[in-house]
Scaffold this active site. Structure first.
Site, PDB file in Angstrom:
ATOM      1  N   TYR A 290      51.846   1.985  34.457  1.00 33.71           N
ATOM      2  CA  TYR A 290      50.419   1.686  34.556  1.00 33.71           C
ATOM      3  C   TYR A 290      49.589   2.765  33.856  1.00 33.71           C
ATOM      4  O   TYR A 290      50.001   3.903  33.726  1.00 33.71           O
ATOM      5  CB  TYR A 290      49.956   1.509  36.008  1.00 33.71           C
ATOM      6  N   ASN A 303      50.338  16.418  42.886  1.00 39.20           N
ATOM      7  CA  ASN A 303      51.449  15.524  42.543  1.00 39.20           C
ATOM      8  C   ASN A 303      50.967  14.105  42.272  1.00 39.20           C
ATOM      9  O   ASN A 303      51.756  13.164  42.237  1.00 39.20           O
ATOM     10  CB  ASN A 303      52.496  15.511  43.675  1.00 39.20           C
ATOM     11  N   GLY A 304      49.658  13.956  42.105  1.00 36.24           N
ATOM     12  CA  GLY A 304      49.100  12.645  41.788  1.00 36.24           C
ATOM     13  C   GLY A 304      48.479  11.920  42.951  1.00 36.24           C
ATOM     14  O   GLY A 304      48.087  10.750  42.809  1.00 36.24           O
ATOM     15  N   HIS A 308      40.899   7.156  46.554  1.00 33.37           N
ATOM     16  CA  HIS A 308      40.056   6.531  45.533  1.00 33.37           C
ATOM     17  C   HIS A 308      39.884   5.047  45.812  1.00 33.37           C
ATOM     18  O   HIS A 308      40.605   4.437  46.619  1.00 33.37           O
ATOM     19  CB  HIS A 308      40.643   6.746  44.135  1.00 33.37           C
ATOM     20  N   CYS A 326      48.743   7.185  46.529  1.00 27.03           N
ATOM     21  CA  CYS A 326      47.335   7.477  46.792  1.00 27.03           C
ATOM     22  C   CYS A 326      46.874   6.759  48.061  1.00 27.03           C
ATOM     23  O   CYS A 326      47.546   5.868  48.581  1.00 27.03           O
ATOM     24  CB  CYS A 326      46.470   7.036  45.619  1.00 27.03           C
ATOM     25  N   ASN A 328      44.189   4.287  49.123  1.00 24.71           N
ATOM     26  CA  ASN A 328      43.263   3.323  48.523  1.00 24.71           C
ATOM     27  C   ASN A 328      42.225   2.878  49.529  1.00 24.71           C
ATOM     28  O   ASN A 328      42.547   2.564  50.688  1.00 24.71           O
ATOM     29  CB  ASN A 328      44.017   2.090  48.035  1.00 24.71           C
TER      30      ASN A 328
END
Length: 380
Positions: A290, A303-304, A308, A326, A328
């Site tokens: 992605y 680490n990402g 968000h 993440c 979400n």
């Protein structure tokens, strides 16, 4: 009787004390005024923070210390005018020359003389503090010093670091592995900072030997304040994200976390720290194919992991965990959280299958138990 009177006059004249004809006039001599300087005259390779002073048993009328290159050095004369010392560390690679005068109680005087040279390092190491002056940060914010090269003498460097707080705060430095080719040391309190704490940091590194022929490049200072206590409670099994501010719940919103079906996509359990935020953040993964731009992205690890907005996972928010790690939220909830988040806010993730650790980024300070954290100090 006449003879006796004449003899008396003669004896009186002989005892009058008049100087013999041709005698030199009397003179008064004064003793030299004792003066001592340190380092010793002609000393070489003097460290910029070595003891430097001029002292006398008399009183100084003037003391100067002049650097070449550099010019006059600012200094302070003691109230009794018997000791002079510079106001701060000296510079590298300069010749320093004394000047001035001291007087003694008998009115005599002596000059202040001598010179010495400071060390000229083959390498100086730059350091960077993470929190700037006058900033307000969250209650989990660590103090970090990043060095541009490896530090061999960590104990010498750590002794040059000071943290002062407006309220008693137990804390410690810890040297952590560095992936950027240098060294880094972090300071954190045992527990979260107390709201309103004023913090002053001093890294007196100029003139400190780092080992291996390297020296500290310059002194650093910063002063900042701990703001409101905003804490995110993120239980992955609840499918919700709760935000508390100063002990009061201010948000409770649907969320989707990383899936436990793939350990690489699992949101790590442990105390994360907000480090930066973006209105728009490009997120790319070759592994998972992605390349997206996400809105209202708040970074919580290196680490990402972000908190968000993600409209694509709206259907799962509040009911299942489907993300790549993440947290979400909806567009509106992500914007509301973004507006309140600041550097140093803790994000407490619980009940996932993978623990937050050193492999997950640069600020994993709160994942280390306090007893272990203390052992990472070079002064333990």
């Amino acid at each position: 009787m006449a003879l006796l009177a004449g003899l008396l006059v003669l004896l009186t004249a002989c005892g009058s004390g008049a100087a013999p004809a041709g005698a030199p006039p009397s003179t008064t001599t004064t003793a030299p005024v004792p003066i001592a300087v340190e380092p010793a005259a002609s000393a070489t390779d003097v460290a910029p923070r070595a003891a430097v002073a001029a002292t006398t048993q008399g009183t100084f009328t003037e003391v100067t210390l002049t650097a070449d290159p550099g010019g006059p050095v600012a200094g302070t004369l003691s109230p009794d005018r018997k000791r002079w010392a510079p106001d701060g560390p000296l510079a590298y690679g300069a010749t320093y020359t004394w000047g001035g005068t001291a007087t003694g109680p008998d009115g005599g005087s002596s000059p202040v003389t001598g010179s010495f040279t400071t060390v000229a390092p083959g390498e100086t190491v730059r350091a960077t503090l993470n929190i700037g002056d006058d900033r307000e940060v969250g209650v989990a914010a660590p103090i970090t010093l990043q060095f541009s090269a490896p530090v061999e003498d960590k104990a010498a460097v750590e002794r040059a670091l000071q943290v002062r707080t407006s309220v008693p705060t137990e804390g410690s430095w810890a040297w952590l592995p560095d992936q950027d080719g240098g060294s880094r040391v972090h300071w954190r309190p045992k527990e979260y900072w107390r709201t309103g704490t004023e913090v002053d940091v001093a890294a007196n590194l100029l003139g400190v030997p780092f080992g291996g022929g390297a020296w500290g490049r310059e002194d650093l200072t910063t002063s900042f304040r701990i703001g409101r206590a905003q804490i995110v409670r993120a239980d992955v099994n609840s499918f919700r994200m709760v935000v508390e501010r100063d002990g009061q719940q201010v948000m409770d919103v649907p969320a989707s976390y990383g899936t436990d079906s793939d350990p690489n996509r699992t949101t790590r359990s442990g105390i994360h720290v907000v480090t930066e935020k973006f209105t728009n953040k490009r997120m790319v993964s070759e592994q998972y194919g992605y390349d997206l731009v996400e809105r209202w992205a708040v970074r919580i690890s290196n680490n990402g992991e972000f908190i968000h907005a993600n409209p694509a996972s709206t259907g799962a928010q509040g009911s299942s965990n489907v993300t790549h790690g993440c947290i979400n939220l909806s567009e509106a909830d992500a914007r509301a959280f973004y507006d309140t988040a600041q550097y140093g806010d803790p994000v407490e993730v619980t009940n996932s299958g993978v623990e937050y650790s050193a492999r997950d980024g640069d600020i994993y300070d709160w994942a280390i138990p306090w007893s272990e954290w203390q052992t990472l100090s070079a002064l333990t």
